[in-house]
Design a protein around this motif. Sequence first.
Motif, PDB file in Angstrom:
ATOM      1  N   ASN A 199       0.826  -1.210   0.000  1.00 14.91           N
ATOM      2  CA  ASN A 199       0.000   0.000   0.000  1.00 14.91           C
ATOM      3  C   ASN A 199       0.861   1.261   0.000  1.00 14.91           C
ATOM      4  O   ASN A 199       0.583   2.218  -0.726  1.00 14.91           O
ATOM      5  N   GLU A 200       1.895   1.265   0.825  1.00 16.04           N
ATOM      6  CA  GLU A 200       2.738   2.456   0.947  1.00 16.04           C
ATOM      7  C   GLU A 200       3.563   2.695  -0.308  1.00 16.04           C
ATOM      8  O   GLU A 200       3.679   3.835  -0.773  1.00 16.04           O
ATOM      9  N   LYS A 201       4.154   1.655  -0.860  1.00 12.20           N
ATOM     10  CA  LYS A 201       4.990   1.817  -2.049  1.00 12.20           C
ATOM     11  C   LYS A 201       4.169   2.298  -3.239  1.00 12.20           C
ATOM     12  O   LYS A 201       4.586   3.187  -3.986  1.00 12.20           O
ATOM     13  N   VAL A 202       3.005   1.700  -3.440  1.00 11.41           N
ATOM     14  CA  VAL A 202       2.163   2.082  -4.569  1.00 11.41           C
ATOM     15  C   VAL A 202       1.582   3.481  -4.355  1.00 11.41           C
ATOM     16  O   VAL A 202       1.475   4.271  -5.300  1.00 11.41           O
ATOM     17  N   ALA A 203       1.234   3.798  -3.114  1.00 12.04           N
ATOM     18  CA  ALA A 203       0.706   5.133  -2.810  1.00 12.04           C
ATOM     19  C   ALA A 203       1.723   6.213  -3.157  1.00 12.04           C
ATOM     20  O   ALA A 203       1.370   7.275  -3.685  1.00 12.04           O
ATOM     21  N   LEU A 204       2.983   5.959  -2.856  1.00  9.06           N
ATOM     22  CA  LEU A 204       4.029   6.936  -3.158  1.00  9.06           C
ATOM     23  C   LEU A 204       4.147   7.159  -4.662  1.00  9.06           C
ATOM     24  O   LEU A 204       4.253   8.308  -5.122  1.00  9.06           O
ATOM     25  N   GLU A 205       4.121   6.078  -5.436  1.00 10.63           N
ATOM     26  CA  GLU A 205       4.211   6.211  -6.888  1.00 10.63           C
ATOM     27  C   GLU A 205       3.015   6.984  -7.436  1.00 10.63           C
ATOM     28  O   GLU A 205       3.163   7.854  -8.303  1.00 10.63           O
ATOM     29  N   LEU A 206       1.830   6.656  -6.960  1.00 11.69           N
ATOM     30  CA  LEU A 206       0.630   7.356  -7.409  1.00 11.69           C
ATOM     31  C   LEU A 206       0.694   8.837  -7.062  1.00 11.69           C
ATOM     32  O   LEU A 206       0.360   9.698  -7.888  1.00 11.69           O
ATOM     33  N   ALA A 207       1.111   9.130  -5.850  1.00  9.63           N
ATOM     34  CA  ALA A 207       1.161  10.519  -5.401  1.00  9.63           C
ATOM     35  C   ALA A 207       2.147  11.334  -6.235  1.00  9.63           C
ATOM     36  O   ALA A 207       1.840  12.464  -6.648  1.00  9.63           O
ATOM     37  N   VAL A 208       3.304  10.772  -6.492  1.00 10.72           N
ATOM     38  CA  VAL A 208       4.302  11.480  -7.297  1.00 10.72           C
ATOM     39  C   VAL A 208       3.782  11.701  -8.713  1.00 10.72           C
ATOM     40  O   VAL A 208       3.899  12.789  -9.281  1.00 10.72           O
ATOM     41  N   GLY A 209       3.177  10.664  -9.292  1.00  9.90           N
ATOM     42  CA  GLY A 209       2.677  10.778 -10.649  1.00  9.90           C
ATOM     43  C   GLY A 209       1.549  11.783 -10.790  1.00  9.90           C
ATOM     44  O   GLY A 209       1.477  12.523 -11.777  1.00  9.90           O
ATOM     45  N   LEU A 210       0.661  11.829  -9.808  1.00 10.81           N
ATOM     46  CA  LEU A 210      -0.515  12.693  -9.872  1.00 10.81           C
ATOM     47  C   LEU A 210      -0.277  14.090  -9.285  1.00 10.81           C
ATOM     48  O   LEU A 210      -1.109  14.977  -9.450  1.00 10.81           O
ATOM     49  N   GLY A 211       0.843  14.255  -8.596  1.00 14.07           N
ATOM     50  CA  GLY A 211       1.055  15.517  -7.901  1.00 14.07           C
ATOM     51  C   GLY A 211       0.227  15.614  -6.639  1.00 14.07           C
ATOM     52  O   GLY A 211      -0.095  16.710  -6.172  1.00 14.07           O
ATOM     53  N   TYR A 212      -0.148  14.466  -6.078  1.00 14.86           N
ATOM     54  CA  TYR A 212      -0.909  14.397  -4.840  1.00 14.86           C
ATOM     55  C   TYR A 212       0.039  14.305  -3.634  1.00 14.86           C
ATOM     56  O   TYR A 212       1.241  14.103  -3.775  1.00 14.86           O
ATOM     57  N   THR A 213      -0.525  14.410  -2.449  1.00 19.10           N
ATOM     58  CA  THR A 213       0.242  14.254  -1.215  1.00 19.10           C
ATOM     59  C   THR A 213       0.213  12.792  -0.773  1.00 19.10           C
ATOM     60  O   THR A 213      -0.872  12.226  -0.590  1.00 19.10           O
ATOM     61  N   PRO A 214       1.376  12.138  -0.598  1.00 18.87           N
ATOM     62  CA  PRO A 214       1.389  10.758  -0.106  1.00 18.87           C
ATOM     63  C   PRO A 214       1.234  10.733   1.415  1.00 18.87           C
ATOM     64  O   PRO A 214       1.934  11.448   2.131  1.00 18.87           O
ATOM     65  N   LEU A 215       0.309   9.928   1.896  1.00 22.37           N
ATOM     66  CA  LEU A 215       0.080   9.807   3.337  1.00 22.37           C
ATOM     67  C   LEU A 215       0.026   8.340   3.721  1.00 22.37           C
ATOM     68  O   LEU A 215      -0.450   7.507   2.948  1.00 22.37           O
ATOM     69  N   SER A 216       0.498   8.029   4.900  1.00 15.41           N
ATOM     70  CA  SER A 216       0.486   6.665   5.411  1.00 15.41           C
ATOM     71  C   SER A 216      -0.140   6.664   6.797  1.00 15.41           C
ATOM     72  O   SER A 216       0.348   7.353   7.706  1.00 15.41           O
ATOM     73  N   THR A 217      -1.213   5.920   6.975  1.00 15.68           N
ATOM     74  CA  THR A 217      -1.828   5.863   8.298  1.00 15.68           C
ATOM     75  C   THR A 217      -0.889   5.210   9.306  1.00 15.68           C
ATOM     76  O   THR A 217      -0.926   5.536  10.493  1.00 15.68           O
ATOM     77  N   LYS A 218      -0.035   4.304   8.837  1.00 10.89           N
ATOM     78  CA  LYS A 218       0.943   3.677   9.729  1.00 10.89           C
ATOM     79  C   LYS A 218       1.890   4.721  10.305  1.00 10.89           C
ATOM     80  O   LYS A 218       2.115   4.770  11.527  1.00 10.89           O
ATOM     81  N   GLU A 219       2.431   5.564   9.436  1.00 13.29           N
ATOM     82  CA  GLU A 219       3.349   6.598   9.907  1.00 13.29           C
ATOM     83  C   GLU A 219       2.649   7.585  10.833  1.00 13.29           C
ATOM     84  O   GLU A 219       3.209   7.998  11.860  1.00 13.29           O
ATOM     85  N   LEU A 220       1.440   7.974  10.481  1.00 11.04           N
ATOM     86  CA  LEU A 220       0.702   8.927  11.311  1.00 11.04           C
ATOM     87  C   LEU A 220       0.386   8.345  12.680  1.00 11.04           C
ATOM     88  O   LEU A 220       0.521   9.026  13.710  1.00 11.04           O
ATOM     89  N   LEU A 221      -0.018   7.079  12.712  1.00 12.94           N
ATOM     90  CA  LEU A 221      -0.344   6.438  13.981  1.00 12.94           C
ATOM     91  C   LEU A 221       0.889   6.263  14.856  1.00 12.94           C
ATOM     92  O   LEU A 221       0.842   6.493  16.072  1.00 12.94           O
ATOM     93  N   GLU A 222       1.990   5.835  14.242  1.00 16.70           N
ATOM     94  CA  GLU A 222       3.210   5.603  15.031  1.00 16.70           C
ATOM     95  C   GLU A 222       3.777   6.921  15.556  1.00 16.70           C
ATOM     96  O   GLU A 222       4.341   6.963  16.658  1.00 16.70           O
ATOM     97  N   THR A 223       3.644   7.985  14.779  1.00 19.17           N
ATOM     98  CA  THR A 223       4.092   9.291  15.253  1.00 19.17           C
ATOM     99  C   THR A 223       3.245   9.755  16.433  1.00 19.17           C
ATOM    100  O   THR A 223       3.771  10.276  17.434  1.00 19.17           O
ATOM    101  N   PHE A 224       1.939   9.551  16.335  1.00 16.01           N
ATOM    102  CA  PHE A 224       1.040   9.960  17.408  1.00 16.01           C
ATOM    103  C   PHE A 224       1.241   9.128  18.669  1.00 16.01           C
ATOM    104  O   PHE A 224       1.302   9.661  19.783  1.00 16.01           O
TER     105      PHE A 224
END
Length: 352
Positions: A199-224
């Motif tokens: 999910n994370e690897k594909v999300a990053l590729e999609l975000a870069v290609g579309l000019g979107y912001t890549p977000l990961s709920t795993k990273e957000l949860l672990e940071t919190f």
Amino acid sequence: MAAAAATYHHLSLSSISQNPISKSETQHFSSPRHSVSIFKPIFISSSLHKSTNVVPIKTHDRRRFTCSNSLSSIPANTSQYEFSDGSAEIELRLQLGSLEIQSSKDIFVDADGTCLTVRVNRSGSFITLIETNQLFDKIKPTETIWYIDEDQLVINLKKQDPELKWPDIVESWESLTAGSMQLLKGTSIFLVGDSTEVNEKVALELAVGLGYTPLSTKELLETFAKQTIDSWMLAEGSDSVVNGECDVLESLSSHVRAVVATLGGQQGAAARADKWQHLYAGFTVWLSQTEAMDENSAKEEARRHVKDGKLGYSNADVVVKLQGWDADHAKSVAQASLSALKQLIQSDKKLP
């Protein structure tokens, strides 16, 4: 059901590549450890996203399916062309100068829906100028016109959808990322499935290609939480993690132009059908790994999963089947995801 069977007949669970490949090439990715085959997208529209022109497959009316043809292939040595979009039609110009074509009878143009093949007869041998089984969108093949203009072959193709701007003649990573902007209209994308890494690897590729912001709920949860997901689960159990991700998804549901990678497997909220209320805020793509070795088995697997509805992932708008995984080919999975979303949105442009 006869119509449904015909629709699935056109589904090609072939692998796709970031670069165009010819039909003669073996369509799979290889690495020293294992091979990765990216199957063709299978589209599943949810009950909240009611399509208008897709063929019902399921035994009740909450799910609808539509399928696509395999991706494009243009031989590298014949890919020089000029392309322009004239709204209702597109114009393709191919160079003929060095081929010394004597007559229009030596030119063969075959256009069919989403496919285009152009060959020329040179001294008794056929040369393929262009061959693609996935144009960027559908055309009206009976209205195809071609003629010779000095040293160029000019082909005019009539669009099925004159409102859709074609970035290029073929569906590729570049044309999909450019063309999806007008279709998505800023709608966010949520990636679900058994693997957080995928999910994370594909999300990053999609975000870069579309000019979107890549977000990961795993990273957000672990940071919190200031701890890893695994330690959180050991300390408080899976329900606590799921509820935490639901809170994050609620916050992200108001975001636009984001690609959100969710937690995979039983760690995450997406695996539970009753935790999807905030995932409906955008388009959802189920990255579904499979052990199916052929097209029919993969289709039947997808049908079975959606029919029983036990997996929360079956709520997803589209499904992309993949066999094996290699992070080096995340862009290929991202391309399959965009292809699936493009065709879903084309079935009902009000979805975004």
